[in-house]
Design an enzyme around this catalytic site. Structure first.
Site, PDB file in Angstrom:
ATOM      1  N   ASP A   1       0.851  -1.193   0.000  1.00 49.27           N
ATOM      2  CA  ASP A   1       0.000   0.000   0.000  1.00 49.27           C
ATOM      3  C   ASP A   1       0.890   1.248   0.000  1.00 49.27           C
ATOM      4  O   ASP A   1       1.497   1.586   1.016  1.00 49.27           O
ATOM      5  CB  ASP A   1      -0.926   0.010   1.222  1.00 49.27           C
TER       6      ASP A   1
ATOM      7  N   GLU B   1       1.948   5.257  -0.141  1.00 53.20           N
ATOM      8  CA  GLU B   1       1.500   6.628   0.107  1.00 53.20           C
ATOM      9  C   GLU B   1       2.325   7.508  -0.828  1.00 53.20           C
ATOM     10  O   GLU B   1       3.495   7.209  -1.112  1.00 53.20           O
ATOM     11  CB  GLU B   1       1.703   7.041   1.565  1.00 53.20           C
TER      12      GLU B   1
ATOM     13  N   ASP C   1      -2.355   1.445  -6.972  1.00 54.31           N
ATOM     14  CA  ASP C   1      -0.946   1.291  -6.607  1.00 54.31           C
ATOM     15  C   ASP C   1      -0.103   0.727  -7.754  1.00 54.31           C
ATOM     16  O   ASP C   1       0.956   1.279  -8.086  1.00 54.31           O
ATOM     17  CB  ASP C   1      -0.801   0.372  -5.387  1.00 54.31           C
TER      18      ASP C   1
ATOM     19  N   HIS D   1      -4.550   5.825   6.078  1.00 56.98           N
ATOM     20  CA  HIS D   1      -3.615   6.440   5.130  1.00 56.98           C
ATOM     21  C   HIS D   1      -2.157   6.390   5.599  1.00 56.98           C
ATOM     22  O   HIS D   1      -1.316   7.093   5.048  1.00 56.98           O
ATOM     23  CB  HIS D   1      -4.019   7.873   4.787  1.00 56.98           C
TER      24      HIS D   1
ATOM     25  N   ASP E   1      -2.168   0.449   6.767  1.00 53.69           N
ATOM     26  CA  ASP E   1      -3.130  -0.042   5.777  1.00 53.69           C
ATOM     27  C   ASP E   1      -2.793  -1.469   5.365  1.00 53.69           C
ATOM     28  O   ASP E   1      -3.695  -2.304   5.182  1.00 53.69           O
ATOM     29  CB  ASP E   1      -3.137   0.870   4.543  1.00 53.69           C
TER      30      ASP E   1
END
Length: 259
Positions: A72, A74, A171, A229, A234
Site C-alpha cells: 500500500d 503513500e 498502486d 492512510h 493499511d
C-alpha cells in the site's frame, strides 16, 4: 510399512475434513456484515467432537499462492492534485498463504525529487512529515532494495508462487508504472499482476466496499488497525481482512488483467 501408514493417515485426514465441512455446511460463508463467523464455526465443530487443529484445517483451505505480498503506497498529494505524484512510503508484508500470518516486512520511506517539499495536506492525510523523507533513498534505490528483499525471502524462486495484494488497482496499475515511466525506470514483472482486495471482498461478501478498508473492516466486524492512510498500517488492515476471509473459506485469485 511407512507408505501405507502415510496413505491411511492422509485418507483419515481427508475424511475428517470432509465430515467437518458437512458439519459447517452453509456457515462457511455468511452474508455481508454478519459477524462472529469464526466463533460460530468453532462451537459447531466442538459440538461434534472436533478440536482446534481441525478447525484450523477447515478455516484455511488451500490457497493458490505460497505467499501474498500486501502493498500500500503513500504518495505526494495536495488539493488541487499535484503532478506527477511520487511514492513516499513503500511497505510490503509477506503473508504466508497457508497460515495467513505475516512472516516478513519490507518498509522504507522514499525521497520525492520533483516535489521534494511535502504539502501540509499530504502530512495531515498520511502522517508523514518532512523529516521522514529527507535524505531517504530515491525510488530507483528503493526498488533495488525491494528486489534484494524478494530474493532474500525466496520469492524469486520460480517454484514459489506469490502475488501482490492491494486495496484497489491504483498502486500497481497507475502509481508505480506512472512514476517509473516518468523517471525512465523499468517495472519488474512481479509488479504486473495483483489481487485487488476490494474485488476479492465483493466476490466473497456480495457487496462492494465503497469506502475501502473502513467498509471491509465494518462488514467483517474487525477493529481498524493504526492510522488511516499510513501505508504500513493499511497493509496490516489488508492482511487482517484477508485472514478473516480465508477463515470463511475464500480462495484468493488474481484480479488484474495481463499488461
Amino acid at each position: 510399512m511407512l507408505a501405507p501408514l502415510q496413505t491411511g493417515a492422509a485418507r483419515f485426514s481427508s475424511y475428517l475434513l470432509s465430515r467437518a465441512r458437512k458439519v459447517l455446511g452453509s456457515h462457511l460463508f455468511s452474508p455481508c456484515g454478519v459477524p462472529e463467523f469464526c466463533s460460530i464455526s468453532t462451537r459447531k465443530l466442538a459440538a461434534h467432537g472436533f478440536g482446534a487443529s481441525m478447525a484450523t484445517m477447515v478455516s484455511f483451505p488451500p490457497q493458490r499462492y505460497h505467499y501474498f505480498l500486501v502493498l500500500d503506497f503513500e504518495a505526494t498529494c495536495d488539493k488541487p492534485q499535484i503532478h506527477p505524484q511520487e511514492i513516499i512510503e513503500f511497505p510490503i508484508l509477506k503473508l504466508n498463504g497457508r497460515t495467513m500470518e505475516i512472516e516478513s516486512t519490507f518498509h522504507m520511506y522514499v525521497q520525492p525529487v520533483v516535489h521534494p517539499q511535502l504539502t501540509p495536506f499530504c502530512t495531515e492525510l498520511t502522517g508523514i512529515i518532512q523529516a521522514m523523507v529527507d535524505g531517504q533513498p530515491s525510488l530507483q534505490q528503493v526498488l533495488e532494495r525491494v528486489d534484494e528483499w524478494m530474493a532474500k525471502e525466496g520469492l524469486l524462486d520460480p517454484n514459489v508462487k506469490s502475488i501482490f495484494v492491494t486495496c484497489g488497482d491504483w498502486d500497481l496499475k497507475v502509481m508505480l508504472p506512472g512514476q517509473c515511466q516518468y523517471l525512465g525506470l523499468p517495472v519488474a514483472d512481479y509488479f504486473k499482476q495483483w489481487i485487488n482486495l476490494k474485488k476479492a471482498y465483493s466476490f466473497a461478501m456480495g457487496c462492494w466496499p465503497k469506502n475501502g478498508l473502513l467498509d471491509m473492516n465494518k462488514g467483517l466486524s474487525l477493529q481498524h488497525i493504526g492510522r488511516p492512510h499510513s501505508g504500513i498500517d493499511d497493509c496490516k488492515n489488508i492482511a487482517n481482512i484477508m485472514k478473516t476471509l480465508a477463515y470463511r473459506g475464500f480462495i484468493f485469485k488474481q484480479t488484474s488483467k495481463p499488461f
